[in-house]
Design an enzyme around this catalytic site. Structure first.
Site, PDB file in Angstrom:
ATOM      1  N   GLU A 288       0.818  -1.209   0.000  1.00  0.00           N
ATOM      2  CA  GLU A 288       0.000   0.000   0.000  1.00  0.00           C
ATOM      3  C   GLU A 288       0.858   1.268   0.000  1.00  0.00           C
ATOM      4  O   GLU A 288       0.419   2.322  -0.447  1.00  0.00           O
ATOM      5  CB  GLU A 288      -0.922  -0.013   1.227  1.00  0.00           C
ATOM      6  CG  GLU A 288      -2.296   0.525   0.953  1.00  0.00           C
ATOM      7  CD  GLU A 288      -3.274   0.243   2.087  1.00  0.00           C
ATOM      8  OE1 GLU A 288      -4.313  -0.372   1.826  1.00  0.00           O
ATOM      9  OE2 GLU A 288      -2.998   0.616   3.239  1.00  0.00           O
ATOM     10  N   HIS A 309       7.311 -26.750  -1.008  1.00  0.00           N
ATOM     11  CA  HIS A 309       6.646 -27.850  -1.711  1.00  0.00           C
ATOM     12  C   HIS A 309       5.506 -27.353  -2.590  1.00  0.00           C
ATOM     13  O   HIS A 309       4.712 -28.142  -3.089  1.00  0.00           O
ATOM     14  CB  HIS A 309       6.154 -28.888  -0.694  1.00  0.00           C
ATOM     15  CG  HIS A 309       7.290 -29.486   0.085  1.00  0.00           C
ATOM     16  ND1 HIS A 309       7.820 -30.718  -0.191  1.00  0.00           N
ATOM     17  CD2 HIS A 309       8.037 -28.968   1.097  1.00  0.00           C
ATOM     18  CE1 HIS A 309       8.835 -30.955   0.633  1.00  0.00           C
ATOM     19  NE2 HIS A 309       8.979 -29.901   1.424  1.00  0.00           N
ATOM     20  N   LYS A 423     -14.021   0.696  -3.930  1.00  0.00           N
ATOM     21  CA  LYS A 423     -15.100   1.164  -3.046  1.00  0.00           C
ATOM     22  C   LYS A 423     -16.139   1.927  -3.859  1.00  0.00           C
ATOM     23  O   LYS A 423     -17.340   1.735  -3.684  1.00  0.00           O
ATOM     24  CB  LYS A 423     -14.537   2.094  -1.962  1.00  0.00           C
ATOM     25  CG  LYS A 423     -13.682   1.399  -0.930  1.00  0.00           C
ATOM     26  CD  LYS A 423     -13.299   2.353   0.177  1.00  0.00           C
ATOM     27  CE  LYS A 423     -12.261   1.743   1.082  1.00  0.00           C
ATOM     28  NZ  LYS A 423     -11.637   2.705   1.975  1.00  0.00           N
TER      29      LYS A 423
HETATM   30  O1  PA5 Z   1      -3.554   1.385   5.865  1.00  0.00           O
HETATM   31  C1  PA5 Z   1      -4.659   1.860   5.658  1.00  0.00           C
HETATM   32  O2  PA5 Z   1      -4.863   3.072   5.710  1.00  0.00           O
HETATM   33  C2  PA5 Z   1      -5.825   0.964   5.345  1.00  0.00           C
HETATM   34  O3  PA5 Z   1      -5.469  -0.360   5.248  1.00  0.00           O
HETATM   35  C3  PA5 Z   1      -6.875   1.077   6.437  1.00  0.00           C
HETATM   36  O4  PA5 Z   1      -6.291   0.720   7.655  1.00  0.00           O
HETATM   37  C4  PA5 Z   1      -8.076   0.191   6.151  1.00  0.00           C
HETATM   38  O5  PA5 Z   1      -8.627   0.519   4.912  1.00  0.00           O
HETATM   39  C5  PA5 Z   1      -9.133   0.354   7.233  1.00  0.00           C
HETATM   40  O6  PA5 Z   1      -9.506   1.690   7.343  1.00  0.00           O
HETATM   41  P1  PA5 Z   1     -10.244   2.219   8.619  1.00  0.00           P
HETATM   42  O7  PA5 Z   1      -9.387   2.006   9.802  1.00  0.00           O
HETATM   43  O8  PA5 Z   1     -10.496   3.671   8.342  1.00  0.00           O
HETATM   44  O9  PA5 Z   1     -11.542   1.446   8.749  1.00  0.00           O
END
Ligand code: PA5
Length: 446
Positions: A288, A309, A423
């Site tokens: 990310e 494996h 989303k």
């Molecule tokens: O690293 C990030 O920002 C994302 O993975 C969020 O943690 C994830 O989308 C969850 O978001 P939130 O904590 O707002 O529900």
């Protein structure tokens, strides 16, 4: 100080040390951006000083909240996804007994379950059925307070808990971790009177394991959050300046030198099944943070020797665009000796009397040599043992390296604009109010 170590010899033998050293200035400037907030995404650098910012009173509050849940519940469901899930899951799995889930609950020592990390109807139905006759509590975690997956899980489990023990009692067993002011979860928590913790604006989800997001579920599972933070503090100090001793800098430089030499995929390898979810946490952290602007090392993970494996063939012989980073755990917690067998029908007497871990270590060494011989550069991170302090060091080591590495790639390591695309389509397909135009447009494409 006993600490995690990094060995890059078998990566440098591919690129040449000079190619790694050539990044020294760029990496020092990337570190400076992380430390002084002069790079892209600099409003999300709260994690950099998090270990030293956490004061004793805050830790005590988290521990006291964990103790309250521990004394009142047999199961605590941590609801969250992505950065609001993986850190706690990774640390708990690394520290707990491999068969904890199958052991009876003992009073004052609840098991932590997870929900809201998927939208599986069967998963949720089975969780609800499991909890039907159990004493349980909820930690609901969402920084934005609006994420669909945890919101669905929370709606279901909150309703179930209230039906099982009444609204008043349920509100004592629900803890919400969210933004200080914004989001549906904050409003709900205020209205229902839940105990809350705040996720600071300047700490992104994937960098939040050392906030209550990770620390509360970890403490509920009975692990030592002070030691975890202490380990992170040690690594914060050890990675504060540029230089050869800065392991985060060295790791970031080496992986970028490999990337620039055409190695586009990094595989995080472990030889301890307890580290499976650590690999998942690491994948999110790097995936990310770096996968942007059509750039970025693709983070993959394998659990060896299991995956030797399955994926071993590809790694040994497939396209030579990969490199490996192996996490080696020096000492297991237990001792198991392979017994002698008179008949020796399985031919294993040649290792009778040896520790199972010795065989595991030889599998690791043999694989490392084979993969290097097969053209796969290799870094090795040595962790003295799977203990809180070393996990704290490892977490902070990877976080600091991720910030540096993102700047070396010239991306903003602290945003995640790409996550919004699915989303938007999902909301359009579900006809969410406010998405009327998108609903019309997406339906026309089906
Ligand atoms: O690293 C990030 O920002 C994302 O993975 C969020 O943690 C994830 O989308 C969850 O978001 P939130 O904590 O707002 O529900």
């Amino acid at each position: 100080m006993n600490s995690i170590k990094l060995n890059i010899d078998h990566a440098a033998s591919f690129t040449g040390r000079e190619k790694i050293a050539a990044l020294d200035n760029e990496a020092a400037s990337a570190l400076d951006k992380v430390l002084n907030g002069t790079g892209a995404g600099n409003d999300f650098l709260g994690w950099v000083t998090l270990p030293t910012d956490i004061d004793a009173a805050h830790l005590a509050d988290i521990q006291a909240t964990a103790d309250t849940l521990r004394s009142s519940c047999d199961y605590v469901v941590a609801i969250g996804i992505g950065g609001s899930y993986l850190g706690a899951k990774a640390v708990i799995e690394a520290l707990q007994d491999s068969f904890a889930a199958y052991k009876p609950v003992s009073k004052g020592s609840p098991k932590v379950l997870f929900a809201g990390q998927n939208i599986g109807e069967d998963y949720l139905a089975e969780l609800q059925a499991f909890l039907a006759d159990k004493s349980f509590g909820i930690i609901v975690i969402s920084k934005s307070g609006t994420t669909t997956e945890p919101a669905i899980a929370f709606r279901l489990l909150k309703d179930q808990l209230e039906k099982q023990i009444g609204k008043a009692e349920a509100s004592k067993r629900i803890v919400a971790i969210t933004d200080a002011h914004k989001g549906a979860l904050r409003q709900l928590a205020t209205e229902e009177g839940y105990k809350t913790f705040v996720i600071a604006d300047n700490v992104g989800g994937r960098f939040s394991v050392l906030t209550p997001v990770g620390l509360l579920p970890i403490a509920v599972a009975g692990h030592d959050i002070k030691a975890l933070v202490e380990g992170a503090r040690e690594m914060q100090a050890a990675t504060a300046t540029a230089g050869e001793d800065n392991l985060s800098l060295l790791y970031a430089e080496t992986r970028n030198a490999l990337y620039r030499a055409g190695k586009k995929i990094e595989i995080l390898v472990n030889y301890n099944p307890k580290l499976h979810f650590f690999g998942e946490w690491w994948k999110q952290l790097y995936g990310e943070s770096e996968g942007k602007d059509h750039k970025g090392i693709f983070p993959a993970a394998v659990d060896n020797s299991t995956d030797l494996h399955s994926m071993g063939q590809w790694i040994q012989d497939g396209e030579r665009t990969i490199f490996e980073t192996v996490i080696s755990v020096e000492k297991p917690h237990h001792s198991v000796i392979i017994p002698d067998d008179k008949a020796n029908l399985d031919g294993l007497n040649y290792i009778a009397g040896q520790h199972v871990d010795h065989v595991n270590k030889m599998a690791e060494l043999g694989t490392r040599i084979a993969h290097v011989d097969g053209g796969v550069p290799n870094m090795q991170i040595t962790v003295p043992a799977l203990e809180e302090r070393y996990l704290g060091q490892l977490i902070y080591f990877f976080e600091k390296a991720c910030g540096i590495s993102g700047y070396l790639l010239d991306v903003n390591p602290f945003n995640q604009p790409g996550v919004e695309a699915y989303k938007k389509n999902m909301f359009a397909l579900l006809a969410k109010p406010g998405y009327e135009k998108e609903t019309e447009a997406i339906k026309a494409r089906l």
